[in-house]
Design a protein around this motif. Structure first.
Motif, mmCIF file in Angstrom:
data_model
loop_
_atom_site.group_PDB
_atom_site.id
_atom_site.type_symbol
_atom_site.label_atom_id
_atom_site.label_comp_id
_atom_site.label_asym_id
_atom_site.label_seq_id
_atom_site.Cartn_x
_atom_site.Cartn_y
_atom_site.Cartn_z
ATOM 1 N N VAL A 25 37.887 49.642 -33.817
ATOM 2 C CA VAL A 25 37.597 50.464 -34.984
ATOM 3 C C VAL A 25 36.113 50.788 -34.945
ATOM 4 N N ILE A 26 35.809 52.077 -34.834
ATOM 5 C CA ILE A 26 34.418 52.530 -34.739
ATOM 6 C C ILE A 26 34.187 53.579 -35.821
ATOM 7 N N GLU A 27 33.192 53.336 -36.659
ATOM 8 C CA GLU A 27 32.901 54.234 -37.775
ATOM 9 C C GLU A 27 32.086 55.456 -37.348
ATOM 10 N N ASP A 28 31.252 55.293 -36.337
ATOM 11 C CA ASP A 28 30.355 56.360 -35.895
ATOM 12 C C ASP A 28 31.118 57.384 -35.042
ATOM 13 N N GLU A 29 31.299 58.583 -35.589
ATOM 14 C CA GLU A 29 32.055 59.620 -34.883
ATOM 15 C C GLU A 29 31.379 60.037 -33.582
ATOM 16 N N ARG A 31 29.740 58.102 -31.611
ATOM 17 C CA ARG A 31 30.059 57.038 -30.651
ATOM 18 C C ARG A 31 31.474 57.218 -30.106
ATOM 19 N N VAL A 32 32.403 57.562 -30.987
ATOM 20 C CA VAL A 32 33.791 57.811 -30.572
ATOM 21 C C VAL A 32 33.830 58.967 -29.584
ATOM 22 N N GLU A 33 33.112 60.023 -29.902
ATOM 23 C CA GLU A 33 33.076 61.204 -29.030
ATOM 24 C C GLU A 33 32.456 60.860 -27.675
ATOM 25 N N ASP A 34 31.402 60.047 -27.695
ATOM 26 C CA ASP A 34 30.750 59.629 -26.449
ATOM 27 C C ASP A 34 31.720 58.833 -25.570
ATOM 28 N N LEU A 35 32.432 57.887 -26.153
ATOM 29 C CA LEU A 35 33.393 57.082 -25.386
ATOM 30 C C LEU A 35 34.520 57.956 -24.830
ATOM 31 N N ALA A 36 34.973 58.920 -25.628
ATOM 32 C CA ALA A 36 36.041 59.812 -25.174
ATOM 33 C C ALA A 36 35.543 60.723 -24.053
ATOM 34 N N ASN A 37 34.333 61.254 -24.172
ATOM 35 C CA ASN A 37 33.773 62.138 -23.138
ATOM 36 C C ASN A 37 33.594 61.412 -21.804
ATOM 37 N N ARG A 38 33.268 60.121 -21.880
ATOM 38 C CA ARG A 38 33.090 59.330 -20.659
ATOM 39 C C ARG A 38 34.397 58.690 -20.196
ATOM 40 N N GLU A 39 35.493 59.055 -20.862
ATOM 41 C CA GLU A 39 36.840 58.575 -20.545
ATOM 42 C C GLU A 39 36.935 57.056 -20.525
ATOM 43 N N LEU A 40 36.233 56.434 -21.477
ATOM 44 C CA LEU A 40 36.298 54.986 -21.633
ATOM 45 C C LEU A 40 37.316 54.612 -22.708
#
Length: 107
Positions: A25-29, A31-40
């Motif tokens: 659960v990550i509140e910072d959008e 951060r979520v976008e960064d993880l998704a862009n790096r396919e993590l």
């Protein structure tokens, strides 16, 4: 927002190692976008439970619908499922439907 880990990675803020399949659960959008862009990790769509029963283009709590149906003389119980209640409404004649709408505060 919930995300599911798809590739093992170490969190740069906490140092914790995350494995594929874990849900975070990550509140910072950003951060979520960064993880998704790096396919993590990928965002997990959360299923939203309906707040009530949809009827006459409005939402009603089950108890309110049961009370309104009882108020117009329809035999219903509080433990009936949503489909059964909607079937009861569908069986109503035009006059009873108008009474139900009044009881629900629509007309």
């Amino acid at each position: 927002m919930k995300v599911q880990v798809i590739t093992e990675f170490r969190d740069k803020f906490t140092g914790k190692l995350y494995q594929p399949g874990e849900v975070l659960v990550i509140e910072d959008e950003a951060r979520v976008e960064d993880l998704a862009n790096r396919e993590l990790a990928k965002p997990v769509e959360e299923k939203k439970e309906p707040k009530g029963i949809s009827l006459f283009e409005k939402e009603f709590e089950k108890k309110a619908l049961v009370d309104a149906l009882k108020g117009i003389g329809v035999q219903v119980t509080g433990n009936m499922g949503e489909k059964t209640l909607l079937d009861k409404v569908a069986e109503l004649d035009e006059e009873s439907t108008v009474k139900l709408k009044i009881a629900l505060g629509i007309e």
